[in-house]
Motif scaffolding. Structure first.
Motif, mmCIF file in Angstrom:
data_model
loop_
_atom_site.group_PDB
_atom_site.id
_atom_site.type_symbol
_atom_site.label_atom_id
_atom_site.label_comp_id
_atom_site.label_asym_id
_atom_site.label_seq_id
_atom_site.Cartn_x
_atom_site.Cartn_y
_atom_site.Cartn_z
ATOM 1 N N LEU A 155 0.814 -1.218 0.000
ATOM 2 C CA LEU A 155 0.000 0.000 0.000
ATOM 3 C C LEU A 155 0.847 1.267 0.000
ATOM 4 C CD1 LEU A 155 -2.728 1.371 0.092
ATOM 5 C CD2 LEU A 155 -2.731 1.093 2.589
ATOM 6 N N GLY A 156 1.878 1.320 0.838
ATOM 7 C CA GLY A 156 2.720 2.506 0.903
ATOM 8 C C GLY A 156 3.300 2.891 -0.446
ATOM 9 N N PRO A 157 3.908 1.941 -1.203
ATOM 10 C CA PRO A 157 4.424 2.276 -2.524
ATOM 11 C C PRO A 157 3.369 2.826 -3.482
ATOM 12 C CG PRO A 157 5.398 0.233 -1.785
ATOM 13 C CD PRO A 157 4.344 0.590 -0.774
ATOM 14 N N ILE A 158 2.146 2.273 -3.433
ATOM 15 C CA ILE A 158 1.088 2.792 -4.307
ATOM 16 C C ILE A 158 0.819 4.258 -3.986
ATOM 17 C CG2 ILE A 158 -1.372 2.633 -4.874
ATOM 18 C CD1 ILE A 158 -1.165 -0.388 -4.427
ATOM 19 N N CYS A 159 0.688 4.562 -2.695
ATOM 20 C CA CYS A 159 0.405 5.941 -2.278
ATOM 21 C C CYS A 159 1.543 6.881 -2.672
ATOM 22 C CB CYS A 159 0.174 5.995 -0.769
ATOM 23 S SG CYS A 159 -1.312 5.140 -0.210
ATOM 24 N N GLU A 160 2.779 6.475 -2.413
ATOM 25 C CA GLU A 160 3.915 7.341 -2.724
ATOM 26 C C GLU A 160 4.079 7.537 -4.224
ATOM 27 O OE1 GLU A 160 7.337 5.761 -0.734
ATOM 28 O OE2 GLU A 160 6.765 6.663 1.180
ATOM 29 N N GLU A 161 3.814 6.508 -5.011
ATOM 30 C CA GLU A 161 3.933 6.653 -6.461
ATOM 31 C C GLU A 161 2.845 7.579 -7.008
ATOM 32 O OE1 GLU A 161 6.531 5.558 -8.422
ATOM 33 O OE2 GLU A 161 7.210 5.305 -6.355
ATOM 34 N N ILE A 162 1.650 7.521 -6.459
ATOM 35 C CA ILE A 162 0.598 8.446 -6.875
ATOM 36 C C ILE A 162 1.041 9.890 -6.645
ATOM 37 C CG2 ILE A 162 -1.695 9.310 -6.224
ATOM 38 C CD1 ILE A 162 -2.515 6.373 -5.812
ATOM 39 N N ILE A 163 1.698 10.136 -5.523
ATOM 40 C CA ILE A 163 2.106 11.506 -5.176
ATOM 41 C C ILE A 163 3.303 11.964 -6.000
ATOM 42 C CG2 ILE A 163 3.009 12.973 -3.325
ATOM 43 C CD1 ILE A 163 1.482 11.114 -1.349
ATOM 44 N N TYR A 164 4.347 11.138 -6.094
ATOM 45 C CA TYR A 164 5.620 11.605 -6.672
ATOM 46 C C TYR A 164 5.764 11.274 -8.148
ATOM 47 C CZ TYR A 164 6.622 12.508 -1.844
ATOM 48 O OH TYR A 164 6.546 12.991 -0.559
ATOM 49 N N ARG A 165 5.600 10.018 -8.546
ATOM 50 C CA ARG A 165 5.718 9.685 -9.966
ATOM 51 C C ARG A 165 4.387 9.865 -10.686
ATOM 52 N NH1 ARG A 165 10.583 8.442 -7.530
ATOM 53 N NH2 ARG A 165 9.422 6.883 -6.380
ATOM 54 N N GLY A 166 3.339 10.279 -9.946
ATOM 55 C CA GLY A 166 2.059 10.593 -10.551
ATOM 56 C C GLY A 166 1.828 12.090 -10.600
ATOM 57 N N LEU A 167 1.505 12.679 -9.451
ATOM 58 C CA LEU A 167 1.144 14.096 -9.408
ATOM 59 C C LEU A 167 2.341 15.001 -9.719
ATOM 60 C CD1 LEU A 167 -1.646 15.369 -8.738
ATOM 61 C CD2 LEU A 167 -0.676 16.034 -6.544
ATOM 62 N N LEU A 168 3.467 14.791 -9.040
ATOM 63 C CA LEU A 168 4.643 15.630 -9.291
ATOM 64 C C LEU A 168 5.147 15.445 -10.721
ATOM 65 C CD1 LEU A 168 6.891 17.539 -8.449
ATOM 66 C CD2 LEU A 168 8.097 15.585 -7.438
ATOM 67 N N TRP A 169 5.163 14.214 -11.195
ATOM 68 C CA TRP A 169 5.614 13.936 -12.557
ATOM 69 C C TRP A 169 4.745 14.692 -13.572
ATOM 70 C CZ3 TRP A 169 9.439 9.976 -13.650
ATOM 71 C CH2 TRP A 169 9.678 9.775 -15.021
ATOM 72 N N GLY A 170 3.436 14.578 -13.417
ATOM 73 C CA GLY A 170 2.521 15.250 -14.334
ATOM 74 C C GLY A 170 2.638 16.756 -14.274
ATOM 75 N N ALA A 171 2.882 17.298 -13.078
ATOM 76 C CA ALA A 171 3.057 18.749 -12.943
ATOM 77 C C ALA A 171 4.338 19.204 -13.644
ATOM 78 C CB ALA A 171 3.107 19.125 -11.465
ATOM 79 N N THR A 172 5.397 18.419 -13.524
ATOM 80 C CA THR A 172 6.668 18.784 -14.152
ATOM 81 C C THR A 172 6.572 18.747 -15.670
ATOM 82 O OG1 THR A 172 7.841 17.824 -12.260
ATOM 83 C CG2 THR A 172 9.137 18.270 -14.222
ATOM 84 N N GLU A 173 5.894 17.752 -16.204
ATOM 85 C CA GLU A 173 5.766 17.640 -17.663
ATOM 86 C C GLU A 173 5.014 18.830 -18.261
ATOM 87 O OE1 GLU A 173 5.983 13.062 -19.085
ATOM 88 O OE2 GLU A 173 4.048 13.702 -18.268
ATOM 89 N N ARG A 174 4.220 19.518 -17.456
ATOM 90 C CA ARG A 174 3.481 20.674 -17.960
ATOM 91 C C ARG A 174 4.340 21.924 -18.050
ATOM 92 N NH1 ARG A 174 -1.346 22.681 -15.052
ATOM 93 N NH2 ARG A 174 -1.793 23.664 -17.046
ATOM 94 N N LEU A 175 5.455 21.960 -17.307
ATOM 95 C CA LEU A 175 6.286 23.159 -17.272
ATOM 96 C C LEU A 175 6.943 23.407 -18.621
ATOM 97 C CD1 LEU A 175 8.083 22.882 -13.815
ATOM 98 C CD2 LEU A 175 6.176 24.357 -14.426
ATOM 99 N N GLU A 176 7.187 24.684 -18.913
ATOM 100 C CA GLU A 176 7.855 25.049 -20.152
ATOM 101 C C GLU A 176 9.091 25.886 -19.844
ATOM 102 O OE1 GLU A 176 5.262 26.924 -22.895
ATOM 103 O OE2 GLU A 176 3.864 25.227 -23.040
ATOM 104 N N TRP A 177 10.151 25.654 -20.621
ATOM 105 C CA TRP A 177 11.366 26.458 -20.535
ATOM 106 C C TRP A 177 11.502 27.150 -21.888
ATOM 107 C CZ3 TRP A 177 14.604 27.421 -16.491
ATOM 108 C CH2 TRP A 177 15.795 28.082 -16.790
ATOM 109 N N GLY A 178 11.163 28.436 -21.918
ATOM 110 C CA GLY A 178 11.047 29.103 -23.206
ATOM 111 C C GLY A 178 9.832 28.557 -23.926
ATOM 112 N N ARG A 179 10.064 27.963 -25.086
ATOM 113 C CA ARG A 179 8.965 27.370 -25.848
ATOM 114 C C ARG A 179 8.970 25.848 -25.756
ATOM 115 N NH1 ARG A 179 8.784 30.821 -31.540
ATOM 116 N NH2 ARG A 179 8.376 32.878 -30.594
ATOM 117 N N GLU A 180 9.912 25.310 -24.996
ATOM 118 C CA GLU A 180 10.037 23.869 -24.888
ATOM 119 C C GLU A 180 9.501 23.366 -23.545
ATOM 120 O OE1 GLU A 180 11.163 21.851 -27.240
ATOM 121 O OE2 GLU A 180 11.553 23.514 -28.622
#
Length: 253
Positions: A155-180
């Motif tokens: 259970l712990g790994p599922i919860c942590e992956e949702i937070i870090y490799r899920g929510l944080l990952w998705g938030a990072t992929e949205r960021l832009e540096w210049g036009r990239e």
């Protein structure tokens, strides 16, 4: 490259609109995690100290904050996006499971070597994790020991992956540096670092970085969350088993 699972889109499934959550959502979930941990800790220790907590309260204090934070993350994807299955790339694929198992085994090997090196550096007296220290020398029933084992392993790994490799990952992929856009590699690097630091165990941060790399690679190579969940669970199996055997008096701490 043969044998490498590449992230692909299902051609028969129409593309979902971009989600509307980003770093603010991740920071909110982290705040929920810290606030719930502080609140639960304050309630449980109001008549004593952490060292004097009964096993039941240790279980609650360990599990509740992470579960609450993960449920909050899932709710955010539902309210501000397309839901967790789409936004967090949660889907069942045997290829992801197989890659997660392989990287989990690799992670176990790296962790074993890392623990040996790290223990030599910090000393055995400082080599206990925060959870290990809480359950050390506490008499534990079989049911409580099994509950702790299942949480640490599954259970712990599922919860942590949702937070870090899920929510944080998705938030990072949205960021832009210049036009990239920052992309998946930036998400891998940032989520790995934040995962290690967020455990709030400064002495173990370097070890946690070693543990996090194979887990993050599973997310990077598949493009989905299931692989990293499986890799994380594989990596947690031996430490969870060690705590279970110690709690049952079948092994020394």
């Amino acid at each position: 490259m043969p044998g490498v699972v590449r992230p692909v889109s299902d051609p028969e499934v129409p593309a979902a609109p971009p989600h509307r959550w980003g770093f603010g959502a991740f920071l909110f979930v982290e705040a929920v995690l810290l606030a719930s941990a502080a609140l639960v800790g304050a309630v449980l220790t109001r008549d004593g100290t952490p060292d004097s907590l009964p096993v039941r309260d240790v279980l609650i204090g360990t599990m509740a904050p992470t579960v609450i934070a993960a449920l909050t993350a899932l709710a955010i994807t539902k309210v501000r996006g397309n839901g967790p299955l789409t936004d967090l790339r949660l889907s069942w694929r045997w290829d992801d499971v197989k890659l997660g198992l392989k990287l989990g085994v690799l992670g176990l090997a790296c962790t074993c070597v890392g623990v040996l090196v790290w223990t030599e550096i910090v000393g055995e007296q400082n080599a206990t994790s925060a959870i290990g220290a809480l359950v050390e020398d506490k008499p534990m029933s079989v049911s409580a020991a099994i509950a702790m084992f299942l949480y640490l392993w599954l259970l712990g790994p599922i919860c942590e992956e949702i937070i870090y490799r899920g929510l944080l990952w998705g938030a990072t992929e949205r960021l832009e540096w210049g036009r990239e856009k920052w992309g998946r590699v930036a998400a891998f690097v940032l989520s790995t670092a934040v995962f290690a630091v967020s455990h709030l165990e400064p002495l173990r941060t370097s070890l946690l970085l070693v543990i996090a790399v194979p887990i993050g690679l599973a997310r990077l190579l598949t493009g989905r969350l299931l692989g990293s969940i499986v890799a994380h669970q594989m990596n947690n199996f031996l430490p969870a088993l060690a705590i279970l055997l110690t709690a049952l008096g079948l092994a020394e701490a």
